[in-house]
Enzyme design. Structure first.
Site, mmCIF file in Angstrom:
data_model
loop_
_atom_site.group_PDB
_atom_site.id
_atom_site.type_symbol
_atom_site.label_atom_id
_atom_site.label_comp_id
_atom_site.label_asym_id
_atom_site.label_seq_id
_atom_site.Cartn_x
_atom_site.Cartn_y
_atom_site.Cartn_z
ATOM 1 N N CYS A 78 0.856 -1.179 0.000
ATOM 2 C CA CYS A 78 0.000 0.000 0.000
ATOM 3 C C CYS A 78 0.894 1.230 0.000
ATOM 4 C CB CYS A 78 -0.905 -0.008 1.232
ATOM 5 S SG CYS A 78 -1.848 1.509 1.477
ATOM 6 N N CYS A 192 -1.044 3.557 -6.683
ATOM 7 C CA CYS A 192 -1.842 2.887 -5.654
ATOM 8 C C CYS A 192 -1.988 1.442 -6.086
ATOM 9 C CB CYS A 192 -3.212 3.552 -5.520
ATOM 10 S SG CYS A 192 -4.384 2.673 -4.453
#
Length: 282
Positions: A78, A192
Site C-alpha cells: 500500500c 496505488c
C-alpha cells in the site's frame, strides 16, 4: 537469520484488496512462499486517516501478526501505508519490510514524449515523499500529479464483485492525459496498488495508448532479494505455498471475490481487530 530449511513466510498488509496485485507478482517470483494477507478493510481507505492514527493502527496489526505468523518479510502492499508508516515499523520491529512507492524513476527512464503522469490517491500526491521522488528521479520529464479521489474505492468495489461504471473510471483518469504541442502523455505511473485491479478497463478507457506502470514486478524482485539475503533459496519451489487472508471487517466475500482469492491461493482466515493482529495468523 530466519530458518531457511522451511518455506519462506510473507506477511502482506493493505487497506483492502489492492495488495493482491503485488501478491500476484510475488507468487510468480516466489511460488513456494507461505503467505498471510491482512486486508484492513475496516479502516479503508487509509488515505482518509490522520497519520498518527494510521501509524498506531499498523503497529498494532503488524505486531500481533508477527508474533503468530513469524514471517521472514513484511510487505506493505500500500503506497499510503508505506509513505506514512514504513519508518516507524522498521524502527519498532527487526523483521525486514518491503514498501511500495510510486515508480517515478523507471517512468522517467522509459518515457519517449517526456510527459509522465502519476495517478495516485490525493494523500500520496500531496505528500512531500512523492515530490522528493520527482525532484530526485524525474530526470527532465514533465510530471503531472493526479490525485484520484475515488479510484481506489472503485477498484475495491470492482474486485469485490460490485458494478462499476465506465464513466466513473474515465472521470478519475482523464487528467492523466496531457497534450503539449505534438507531445502526449505516454507513461502513467499507477501510484496505488488498487489501480492494477482495473488495468484492463483503464486501458480500454484511455483516449490514446499509454504504458501503465505497475510497480508490482519490481516489488516482487525486492522481496526475493530480501529472502535470499536471509538464506532462502527462492523461485525454485514446485509446490505452491499455503496462503490465508483475513478481513478486519469480518465481511463475507461475494462469490466473485472468493473466486479471485482462490486464484491467488488464499483461503479465508478469522476476523481480526487492529489490537489483535495475531488472531488472523494463528
Amino acid at each position: 537469520m530466519s530458518d531457511s530449511k522451511r518455506a519462506a513466510r510473507l506477511l502482506f498488509l493493505d487497506s483492502g484488496l489492492g495488495g493482491l496485485t503485488v501478491l500476484r507478482a510475488a507468487r510468480a517470483a516466489i511460488p513456494e512462499a507461505e503467505v498471510h494477507f491482512i486486508a484492513d478493510d475496516a479502516a479503508f481507505p487509509y488515505g482518509s486517516k490522520p497519520e498518527g492514527e494510521l501509524v498506531e493502527r499498523l503497529l498494532d496489526l503488524v505486531g500481533g501478526a508477527l508474533a503468530a505468523f513469524e514471517p521472514d518479510c513484511v510487505v506493505l502492499a500500500c503506497n499510503t501505508a508505506s509513505t506514512v508508516a514504513l519508518s516507524a515499523l522498521r524502527a519498532a520491529f527487526t523483521v525486514p519490510f518491503v514498501g511500495t512507492v510510486p515508480a517515478i524513476k523507471p517512468a522517467a527512464a522509459i518515457t519517449r514524449s517526456g510527459l509522465v503522469s502519476v495517478l495516485a490517491t490525493p494523500g500520496t500526491v500531496a505528500r512531500e515523499y512523492t515530490h522528493t521522488l520527482i525532484e530526485k528521479y524525474a530526470l527532465g520529464a514533465r510530471v503531472t500529479l493526479v490525485g484520484a479521489a475515488n479510484l481506489a474505492e472503485l477498484a475495491e468495489g470492482y474486485a469485490s464483485g460490485e458494478p462499476v461504471s465506465d464513466a466513473a473510471i474515465a472521470r478519475e483518469i482523464a487528467p492523466c492525459f496531457v497534450e503539449d504541442a505534438d507531445a502526449r502523455t505516454d507513461v502513467v505511473v499507477l501510484g496505488c496498488t488498487h489501480y492494477p485491479l482495473l488495468l484492463e478497463r483503464l486501458d480500454a478507457l484511455s483516449p490514446w495508448p499509454v504504458t501503465w506502470l505497475d510497480p508490482a514486478p519490481a516489488i516482487a524482485r525486492r522481496i526475493a532479494n530480501v529472502l535470499s539475503e536471509r538464506g532462502h533459496i527462492v523461485g525454485v519451489g514446485a509446490k505452491r505455498g499455503h496462503g490465508t487472508i483475513a478481513f478486519t471487517s469480518g465481511r463475507t466475500p461475494l462469490p466473485s471475490l472468493l473466486a479471485l482469492l482462490q486464484a491467488h491461493q488464499l483461503s479465508i482466515a478469522a476476523k481480526i481487530d487492529a489490537k489483535d493482529g495475531a488472531a488472523a495468523a494463528a
